[in-house]
Design a protein around this motif. Structure first.
Motif, PDB file in Angstrom:
ATOM      1  N   SER A 365      39.425  40.568  43.909  1.00  0.00           N
ATOM      2  CA  SER A 365      39.204  41.808  43.157  1.00  0.00           C
ATOM      3  C   SER A 365      40.538  42.519  42.985  1.00  0.00           C
ATOM      4  N   GLU A 369      43.183  48.956  42.542  1.00  0.00           N
ATOM      5  CA  GLU A 369      42.519  49.979  41.738  1.00  0.00           C
ATOM      6  C   GLU A 369      41.732  50.959  42.617  1.00  0.00           C
ATOM      7  N   LYS A 370      41.287  50.485  43.773  1.00  0.00           N
ATOM      8  CA  LYS A 370      40.593  51.385  44.697  1.00  0.00           C
ATOM      9  C   LYS A 370      41.545  52.425  45.268  1.00  0.00           C
ATOM     10  N   LYS A 374      46.381  51.846  38.439  1.00  0.00           N
ATOM     11  CA  LYS A 374      45.965  51.120  37.248  1.00  0.00           C
ATOM     12  C   LYS A 374      47.179  50.980  36.330  1.00  0.00           C
ATOM     13  N   SER A 391      47.825  45.434  33.161  1.00  0.00           N
ATOM     14  CA  SER A 391      47.241  46.383  32.206  1.00  0.00           C
ATOM     15  C   SER A 391      46.236  45.696  31.301  1.00  0.00           C
ATOM     16  N   PRO A 394      39.121  43.315  31.292  1.00  0.00           N
ATOM     17  CA  PRO A 394      38.883  43.305  32.743  1.00  0.00           C
ATOM     18  C   PRO A 394      38.842  41.899  33.315  1.00  0.00           C
ATOM     19  N   ASP A 397      35.720  42.487  39.160  1.00  0.00           N
ATOM     20  CA  ASP A 397      35.522  43.700  39.967  1.00  0.00           C
ATOM     21  C   ASP A 397      36.621  44.734  39.764  1.00  0.00           C
ATOM     22  N   GLY A 398      37.032  44.940  38.526  1.00  0.00           N
ATOM     23  CA  GLY A 398      38.039  45.957  38.250  1.00  0.00           C
ATOM     24  C   GLY A 398      38.120  46.232  36.773  1.00  0.00           C
ATOM     25  N   GLN A 399      38.786  47.341  36.443  1.00  0.00           N
ATOM     26  CA  GLN A 399      38.971  47.669  35.032  1.00  0.00           C
ATOM     27  C   GLN A 399      39.968  46.712  34.387  1.00  0.00           C
ATOM     28  N   TYR A 400      40.935  46.246  35.203  1.00  0.00           N
ATOM     29  CA  TYR A 400      41.946  45.330  34.704  1.00  0.00           C
ATOM     30  C   TYR A 400      41.901  44.035  35.511  1.00  0.00           C
ATOM     31  N   ASN A 402      42.471  40.952  38.068  1.00  0.00           N
ATOM     32  CA  ASN A 402      42.629  40.847  39.517  1.00  0.00           C
ATOM     33  C   ASN A 402      43.813  39.967  39.907  1.00  0.00           C
TER      34      ASN A 402
END
Length: 578
Positions: A365, A369-370, A374, A391, A394, A397-400, A402
């Motif tokens: 993941s 980002e946690k 970002k 950048s 996705p 398990d993330g916007q971007y 892993n």
């Protein structure tokens, strides 16, 4: 150089014999410069062949995709080479290639997040958020001395005077040192500004800061640690000014940066699809010879070729050669039987390519980002030096994505890690991975076991250790732009039939646009030197070339032509000494 101006004119028109009339142009290398050269020649109706020593196209554009873990998952890749591009005036040829020549729409561009306040600065064993540091320390006014390096009554071991700490490394370097020199390129066209900058080309960054800016050596070392790569300030001041134009372009206000959706390789893949004559792979050039039997009006290339389980030598004959090999690689080619001026020989030996490494790690993941990170980039004085957050995505398990570039560095920093790069899964690379994971844990203030629980796979790449690159990008020493580089912008050979391309033979080192600009110059100069290449004598081929491919910011067309004629006259003068 003592050549009368009236001699800098076209020479007598040459008409090739029937045996030479249909020879193709030889392009050595199927990287960006080679493929761009081929695209230009296609548009002009000039035949060519592309010889590539490796098994792939793309050169120093290399996207590594993780396929062992999470097969089929999106955005499981990172860039070993070129990875982000500012949409600025200096880079317009790159975006012209992508948007106009290759027809890429908006969906192929992903905006890069260049800065994150939640990214980290980690120096002297201390971690602080980037956004916080810019307020407390690097604000141009006062410094809280977060990294405990200031010289004071309280800190007897400090080494940076408070007045320099208060100004901050960014202001001292980007604003005060480089800012006035970047202004040259606002006040005048590129070629004029570059000539003005040449008055300072004798300087390294370090000598300029010491002698002109008056900075103490301790302050210069601190700025280098915070702003650049270890040993980088011993290189050319010109290099740092030109590089800063990409990151701090005074002609652009908050320009956007982009990466390519799917990886930078879609650029060279698109170019490969466009060119009419595809590269020939496994054709490692071993010798370039001009043929006296044809009055040196033809060039022979010898290559080692390797098919599965079989290797042999073959040769081919060409009207002209455009070499896009890195100069470090071209130095290993036998050039004894083609005329090079002493300046060209010295340039091939002296001009420098810098080492650079990247280590990508695929995690389960995007755990950073946690932490609120970002995009952006973390800097540290530990071995990894720079950590680049994706950048694009996705991923999982993330916007971007892993996939993290866990180490990106160059020069002395890269050599410390490159010695462990002995092949995927080797004992040395297991040690390397341990080093990098410990760096990640220390910088992000996480238990290393927690990061190992997230780990899936890795890939390490060293450009200096690759036989087809022998370095990541050109980065000249003091005086080399003014005294050495110009020799390679002239054609070589007794009949001016060998041309040098690649980002090293441009003023944009380390950028895709440098490779493209150099290809433009080589084709232009070849057409000037050899108008017999024109397949339609009733058409002005130079005009057609300019109309189709635009003008060059680096090279004025008319001055470029005189530069070719100058090379011809210098050869004649040398022959008088023989």
């Amino acid at each position: 150089m003592g050549i009368a101006p009236h001699k800098l004119v076209p020479g007598p028109l040459y008409t090739p014999s029937p045996a030479l009339r249909h020879l193709p142009v030889g392009i050595i290398g199927a990287g960006a410069a080679g493929l761009y050269t081929a695209m230009i020649l296609d548009s002009l109706g000039i035949k060519y062949e592309i010889l590539e020593g490796s098994a792939r196209h793309g050169g120093r554009i290399l996207t590594h995709e993780f396929t062992k873990e999470l097969p089929g998952a999106p955005y499981q890749y990172f860039e070993c080479g070129a990875m982000r591009f500012p949409d600025i005036f200096l880079m317009r040829r790159t975006f012209d290639l992508a948007r106009k020549r290759l027809g890429m729409g908006a969906d192929k561009f992903i905006e890069v997040i260049m800065h994150s306040d939640q990214a980290i600065k980690h120096f002297n064993g201390i971690s602080v958020l980037d956004g916080q540091y810019s307020k407390t320390d690097d604000n141009g006014k006062t410094s809280a001395d977060t990294f405990k390096i200031g010289k004071s009554e309280k800190n007897k071991d400090g080494y940076i005077p408070q007045e320099y700490l208060d100004q901050g490394a960014s202001k001292l370097y980007n604003q005060d040192t480089l800012g006035p020199l970047r202004q040259y390129f606002v006040d005048a066209p590129f070629a004029e500004a570059f000539l003005k900058l040449m008055r300072l080309d004798k300087h390294s960054v370090r000598s300029y800061m010491r002698e002109t800016m008056g900075y103490p050596d301790s302050v210069i070392r601190w700025i280098e640690t915070m702003q650049w790569r270890t040993g980088g300030f011993d290189m050319s001041l010109t290099e740092s000014v030109l590089a800063s134009l990409s990151f701090e372009d005074p002609r652009s206000s908050n320009p956007k940066w982009y990466c390519f959706n799917g990886g930078t390789h879609i650029i060279t893949d698109g170019m490969l699809e466009k060119v009419k004559t595809k590269p020939k792979y496994h054709k490692r050039v071993t010798a370039i010879k001009e043929l006296a039997a044809y009055n040196n009006q033809a060039i022979e290339i010898q290559v080692d070729t390797q098919n599965p389980g079989r290797r042999h030598t073959e040769s081919g004959m060409y009207s002209n050669i455009i070499s896009t090999l890195p100069l470090s690689v071209l130095r290993t080619v036998d050039l004894e039987d083609i005329y090079l001026s002493v300046g060209q020989k010295n340039a091939l030996r002296e001009l420098q390519y810098q080492p650079s490494i990247k280590i990508g790690i695929q995690f389960k993941s995007a755990w950073w980002e946690k932490m609120g990170i970002k995009g952006g980039q973390t800097s540290t004085d530990r071995l990894c030096r720079s950590i680049v957050y994706p950048s694009y995505g996705p991923g999982m398990d993330g916007q971007y994505s892993n996939v993290l570039i866990a180490a990106y560095n160059g020069m002395l920093d890269s050599q410390r890690l490159a010695v462990y790069m002995k092949g995927y899964g080797s004992p040395e690379e297991k040690t390397l991975l341990d080093i990098v994971m410990k760096d990640l844990a220390a910088v992000h203030r996480k238990p290393v076991d927690e990061l190992w629980d997230e780990y899936l796979d890795y890939f390490a790449w060293d450009w200096y250790g690759n036989t087809f690159s022998q370095g990541a990008f050109a980065w000249f020493g003091p005086g080399q732009f003014q005294e050495v580089y110009p020799h390679l912008t002239m054609p070589a050979g007794k009949q001016q039939r060998l041309f040098f391309a690649g980002d090293a033979v441009s003023t944009c080192h380390g950028w895709l646009v440098g490779a493209l600009n150099s290809a433009w110059r080589c084709v232009h100069d070849m057409l000037v030197a050899h108008p017999e290449l024109n397949p339609n004598p009733n058409e002005d081929i130079i005009k057609k070339f300019i109309n189709e491919w635009g003008e060059s910011e680096e090279w004025d067309e008319k001055k470029g032509a005189k530069h070719v004629y100058l090379g011809r006259e210098l050869f004649k003068r040398q022959q008088q000494l023989a």
